[in-house]
Every structure is written in structure tokens, then in C-alpha cells.
Write an enzyme that holds these catalytic residues in place. Structure first.
Site, mmCIF file in Angstrom:
data_model
loop_
_atom_site.group_PDB
_atom_site.id
_atom_site.type_symbol
_atom_site.label_atom_id
_atom_site.label_comp_id
_atom_site.label_asym_id
_atom_site.label_seq_id
_atom_site.Cartn_x
_atom_site.Cartn_y
_atom_site.Cartn_z
ATOM 1 N N ASP A 129 0.858 -1.177 0.000
ATOM 2 C CA ASP A 129 0.000 0.000 0.000
ATOM 3 C C ASP A 129 0.903 1.239 0.000
ATOM 4 O O ASP A 129 2.104 1.153 0.276
ATOM 5 C CB ASP A 129 -0.897 -0.029 1.240
ATOM 6 C CG ASP A 129 -1.952 1.070 1.215
ATOM 7 O OD1 ASP A 129 -2.448 1.401 0.127
ATOM 8 O OD2 ASP A 129 -2.262 1.603 2.293
ATOM 9 N N ASP A 145 -0.228 5.040 1.054
ATOM 10 C CA ASP A 145 -0.456 5.933 2.190
ATOM 11 C C ASP A 145 -0.457 5.143 3.499
ATOM 12 O O ASP A 145 -1.142 4.127 3.626
ATOM 13 C CB ASP A 145 -1.789 6.676 2.027
ATOM 14 C CG ASP A 145 -1.776 7.612 0.834
ATOM 15 O OD1 ASP A 145 -0.840 8.419 0.728
ATOM 16 O OD2 ASP A 145 -2.689 7.518 -0.009
ATOM 17 N N LYS A 202 -9.601 -2.516 -3.324
ATOM 18 C CA LYS A 202 -9.527 -3.140 -2.002
ATOM 19 C C LYS A 202 -10.790 -2.808 -1.199
ATOM 20 O O LYS A 202 -11.243 -1.669 -1.252
ATOM 21 C CB LYS A 202 -8.289 -2.631 -1.260
ATOM 22 C CG LYS A 202 -6.962 -2.973 -1.910
ATOM 23 C CD LYS A 202 -5.785 -2.406 -1.129
ATOM 24 C CE LYS A 202 -5.716 -0.908 -1.138
ATOM 25 N NZ LYS A 202 -4.574 -0.338 -0.431
ATOM 26 N N ASP A 230 -1.521 -1.003 5.908
ATOM 27 C CA ASP A 230 -1.722 -0.394 7.228
ATOM 28 C C ASP A 230 -3.170 -0.512 7.699
ATOM 29 O O ASP A 230 -3.500 -0.019 8.772
ATOM 30 C CB ASP A 230 -1.307 1.079 7.211
ATOM 31 C CG ASP A 230 -2.279 1.952 6.430
ATOM 32 O OD1 ASP A 230 -2.684 1.555 5.316
ATOM 33 O OD2 ASP A 230 -2.647 3.041 6.939
#
Length: 265
Positions: A13, A15, A184, A209
């Protein structure tokens, strides 16, 4: 559980893993360099469908991270890839910006508001009531309803902004039709990313995250999952879910090969 040493390809990922508010997170630049030096295929994934990979590559470079555009996989690209496999040369009415319109054009789609095969809703900062009304009518007339990602809100300096999922909910309420969401946590986004780099689930790792998108989709796609605590998740957040990642790390700096040696000194 795959041993980390057996991982030959990586998905990560963006961010909360590599960057936070346009600043690189500790170890991010070194990890990208490590993958390049080792010749390990990788892709940086994002549910953001506003920007093209070229745009995102430039934004990351301005943040101090060197990620070529062909190493970026967005929900817009995954959506275009999926639709091209479903109906090659199809047509779509699109609510969104350059990320999704460019991806669909390059996949051979025609943009039209006259009897399109699909209505595609992506991220934009300029939602038009007229366009939403048109989407509702086209879906009512039989167009298939597709959404690039389910995120209900997006961040801004002034607070949350309504995002793709919120607009999709409005359209669903008006039409009674649920969309098919490609980004996602749909594991299809990971499968299309793996197809792009010729990866297999048995030897691919996913770094994220968020438990509710990155990790659950990684588990469902059969990947080795790593949750980093540099984004929105903490131990209390992890405990809310009935599933677990294969590893929990404080950040991507722990994936640097010199990291464990230094930690023992």
C-alpha cells in the site's frame, strides 16, 4: 504461513506505509532500493482513482520516493483491467477524473452517456448532481454499476470529504442496485496486480496499514500479509477483527535486511 525469506514479489500500500501526508516514512526509500537491487518485482497499490500512475509517480518523487509509473497499480487500472476482460471494447459513463478515464480509454473503452454498458463511479473532488442523476437513470435503464473503490470518505486538511463509497451509496439508494466494487478489499485488485508482474500468491507478500482492506484482501488472495503500524491501525484496532496478519511490524524499516542485525547490537 510463508517464510519472509521465500517471498519473491511484493505488493505494498502507499499511504500509511510508504508515505504519510506527502512525507516518506522511515525506511521507505531504502526498501524500494533494496527491492530494485535484488531484482524483486513489486507494485505500489492505491485505492485512489483520481490520479494516473504518471501523476502518482511524480507526487511520490516530490516526496522523496523513486517509484516508476509502471510500478504503480491503482483501483482505476484494476477496474479498467476487469472491465476489458468482461467486455472488450465496451462503453461506459464515468463519474471520475483522469485516473479512471485514462485507464478506461487505454483499455479500449468508449466514454458515452448514451446507452453505455457500464456506469463507473470513481474518485473525484468535483461531484456533479447532474452527472449523478444521469448515472441513476442509466443504471435504471440497464447499465451495469461499477465502483472503483469502497472508501466512504477521504482526507483533507479541513477534515473528511465524501468519497466514492458515499456517492455510490446515494446511487444505490436511488436505484436499488448494488455496485460491483473492484478496489480493495476485493482480492481481485491484488490478483490483477500479481498478473501484471507475473507473481504467484505462494511467494508474494502484501504490506498494508489497514486491517479492513489491505490485510483481509491479502489473506483472501492467499498472500503473506504484513501490517505496519505507521498508518491507522494500532493494537486496539487489530483486536477488533477475527483474522490476523502473518506479521505485525512497527514500520517498513523492519523489512530492511540490515535492520534485524542492528537491532541485536
Amino acid at each position: 504461513m510463508t517464510d519472509r525469506g521465500e517471498i519473491e514479489c511484493w505488493l505494498t500500500d502507499m499511504d500509511g506505509v510508504l508515505v504519510h501526508e506527502n512525507h516518506p516514512l522511515p525506511g521507505a526509500s531504502d526498501l524500494l532500493e533494496q527491492w530494485r537491487d535484488q531484482g524483486k518485482p513489486y507494485l505500489v497499490l492505491t485505492n485512489n482513482s483520481i490520479f494516473t500512475p504518471r501523476d502518482l509517480s511524480a507526487r511520490l518523487k516530490a516526496s522523496g520516493l523513486d517509484v516508476p509509473e509502471d510500478r504503480i497499480w491503482t483501483s482505476a487500472l484494476a477496474t479498467a483491467d476487469f472491465l476489458a476482460s468482461q467486455m472488450p471494447g465496451g462503453s461506459a459513463f464515468v463519474i471520475g477524473e483522469a485516473g479512471i478515464t485514462t485507464a478506461l480509454h487505454e483499455a479500449g473503452f468508449i466514454m458515452t452517456d448514451t446507452a453505455p454498458d457500464y456506469v463507473v463511479v470513481g474518485e473525484t473532488r468535483n461531484y456533479s448532481f447532474e452527472a449523478i442523476t444521469r448515472a441513476i437513470r442509466l443504471i435504471g435503464a440497464g447499465a451495469r454499476f461499477i465502483v472503483t473503490n469502497p472508501d466512504a470518505t477521504g482526507p483533507s486538511s479541513e477534515g473528511p470529504l465524501p468519497a466514492t463509497g458515499a456517492v455510490a451509496a446515494l446511487i444505490t439508494k436511488a436505484t436499488g442496485k448494488e455496485p460491483y466494487v473492484v478496489g480493495k478489499p476485493n482480492p481481485m485488485m491484488f490478483r490483477s496486480a500479481m498478473n501484471k508482474i507475473g507473481a504467484h500468491s505462494e511467494n508474494t507478500g502484501m504490506i498494508g496499514d489497514r486491517m479492513d482492506t489491505d490485510i483481509v484482501a491479502g489473506i483472501e488472495a492467499g498472500l503473506h500479509t504484513i501490517l505496519v503500524l505507521t498508518g491507522i491501525s494500532d493494537q486496539a484496532e487489530i483486536e477488533r477483527y477475527p483474522f490476523r496478519p502473518d506479521e505485525i511490524l512497527s514500520g517498513v524499516h523492519e523489512l530492511l535486511e540490515k535492520g534485524p542485525i542492528e537491532s541485536e547490537l
